[in-house]
Design a protein around this motif. Sequence first.
Motif, short mmCIF file in Angstrom:
data_model
loop_
_atom_site.label_atom_id
_atom_site.label_comp_id
_atom_site.label_asym_id
_atom_site.label_seq_id
_atom_site.Cartn_x
_atom_site.Cartn_y
_atom_site.Cartn_z
N THR A 355 0.69 -1.15 0.14
CA THR A 355 -0.02 -0.03 0.02
C THR A 355 0.91 1.20 0.07
O THR A 355 2.13 1.36 0.34
N GLU A 361 -6.77 2.07 3.02
CA GLU A 361 -7.55 0.77 2.87
C GLU A 361 -7.49 0.21 1.35
O GLU A 361 -8.15 -0.62 1.21
N SER A 362 -6.46 0.86 0.56
CA SER A 362 -6.38 0.30 -0.55
C SER A 362 -5.00 -0.38 -1.12
O SER A 362 -4.09 0.38 -0.41
N ALA A 384 -8.68 -3.52 -2.41
CA ALA A 384 -8.77 -3.41 -1.12
C ALA A 384 -7.64 -4.22 -0.29
O ALA A 384 -6.96 -5.12 -0.84
N THR A 385 -7.26 -3.76 1.03
CA THR A 385 -6.41 -4.45 1.78
C THR A 385 -6.82 -5.57 2.49
O THR A 385 -7.96 -5.91 2.36
N ALA A 388 -9.18 -4.72 5.26
CA ALA A 388 -10.77 -4.21 4.57
C ALA A 388 -11.60 -5.37 4.19
O ALA A 388 -12.71 -5.44 4.43
N ALA A 389 -11.15 -6.38 3.84
CA ALA A 389 -11.61 -7.59 3.15
C ALA A 389 -12.16 -8.28 4.15
O ALA A 389 -13.30 -8.90 4.04
N THR A 392 -15.17 -6.68 5.40
CA THR A 392 -16.46 -6.78 4.51
C THR A 392 -16.99 -8.33 4.71
O THR A 392 -18.34 -8.50 5.02
N TYR A 440 -14.26 -4.85 -3.33
CA TYR A 440 -14.58 -5.50 -2.19
C TYR A 440 -16.16 -5.58 -1.68
O TYR A 440 -16.52 -6.00 -0.49
#
Length: 550
Positions: A355, A361-362, A384-385, A388-389, A392, A440
């Motif tokens: 990143t 968060e990407s 997405a990191t 973050a995944a 989700t 995501y």
Amino acid sequence: MKRLRNVLITIVPLIVLFLVADYVLLVPLNIRFEEGFSLFFGLLVIAMIAYFYEDVKYMLQDLAKGHEVAFPSKKVKAAFIVLVVIYIGYHVSSLPVFFSQQYRDLIGEIETKEFVEEIPSVDLAKIPIVDEAYARRLGDKKLGEDVGLGSQVYVGDFTLISMKDELFWVAPLEHTDIIKWFVNREGTPGYIMVSATDAQDVRLVQEDAQGNPINLKYLESGHFGDNVKRKVYFDGNMTEGLTDFSFELDDEGRPYWVVTTYTKRVGINGGSDATGVVIVDAQTGETTKYTVDDAPTWIDRIQPAQFVVDQINDWGWYVNGFLNTLFAKKGIIQSTPGMNYMFLDGEWYFYTGMTSAGADESTTGFMLSNTRTKETTFYKIGGATETAAMSTAEGKVQNFGYSSSFPLLLNIENEPTYFMTLKDKQGLVKQYAFVNVKDYSIVGTGETLSDARVNYIKVMFGNGELPTNPSGERKSLTASVERFGSYETGGNTYYTLILEGMPNLLLVAPSTISPELAITREGDSVEIEYIDATTQTKNIVSFDNLNFAQ
């Protein structure tokens, strides 16, 4: 004469102190390592204090009385200055401000490749659904089935290995305390194996391939000469850096400890880098030393994960030199929190997302680094990191309160995809989740791997047209339907099939292919022609339900 007498009086306890410290702490006797420098520097300070004992005594008396401390002689001043210069010089000798390019080059040349072209589609049967925490739970449960044994030993640290193309978590049985070690000097009776792909496959291995009992004598819980760290250290490795004591099995299931040897590449004490391995037979204690290039092929990991992460971060941090890290920070990228493993074509890789310096968060892409050779590849993919995944996936089943494991990176339908297990509060796997890296919001969950994958593909295809596969060999087959489902997207109905004996072949067809699709049921015999393209879901081009005569 008095000074010399003080030194001679001190030298005997100093030698004893050195030997005790060396035996207990197992410090590498090499100033390139901070532990070694600290030991030698401490001994030097003690020797100087002994030499200047009378002068130091007066200084301490002044200090205790609150008087101004004055150096009584030029020799004491000179000695003090020498110590300060040595200490400061050592610690600044490897600072990145002087050696930023050398730190950046430690990882070696990094290739940039395309994800889809290099990462093959995943076989569901090869996905590691058991992570380390779950393996420990299963291993502890297996050991607990033998009440007598469970009171003598505990399950040690797990290592993820491949053996004959199967993936396992393995851990030694360790002594619970020094009393149990003393009573069981011949060693602990075996090790635990947990399949990484099948939570039902948990084994307590107590015999080798020839039926002989296994006794693990050299362990981390062993004492004195039975301690594996002490064994390796005193077998000719006292000046080496030793780290990453991993329990592994060879192709015949014989247990070994694999220990990474390393040195410092930058300045005096900077830039830890693996140089090879020492393997220790956990039963006999026989040790053999190898370089990275000539290590046996059954060894899965030579490079310590932390070394690789540090070197990847140095590569991204010092991209435009040291001053850039303080001001402009142009082009800087860093690894995302967490790391996992990927098993591709018989080789293990460390995986981590990358990143930008803003740490949002990407991701800007992913790094794969070979766990043996450190050969590293960068895949540029925005998305997405991992964290973050995970959020989700947890949000998708928030009504159950499940928590997500750290993701694995997979290729699903030529799309980079995160895979996670979803666990309840007791740590049991309840569902599986697939999350698209690029978007995501595309999430599929299910109580089985197959269900989760089907649901993921439904959502992914629902965001656009069902992909066509213009290239690929046309194949035909006849089999019984094991699973059958349908979904609608864009006003069209699509049918998905899994055939008996082919759990990893997911077939999909629009309703326009054949009217018989709508009345097909599980157990029906069908004749299908499909295109065997690179995607894991194969498009059906002709369909005939053999239970109906036309």
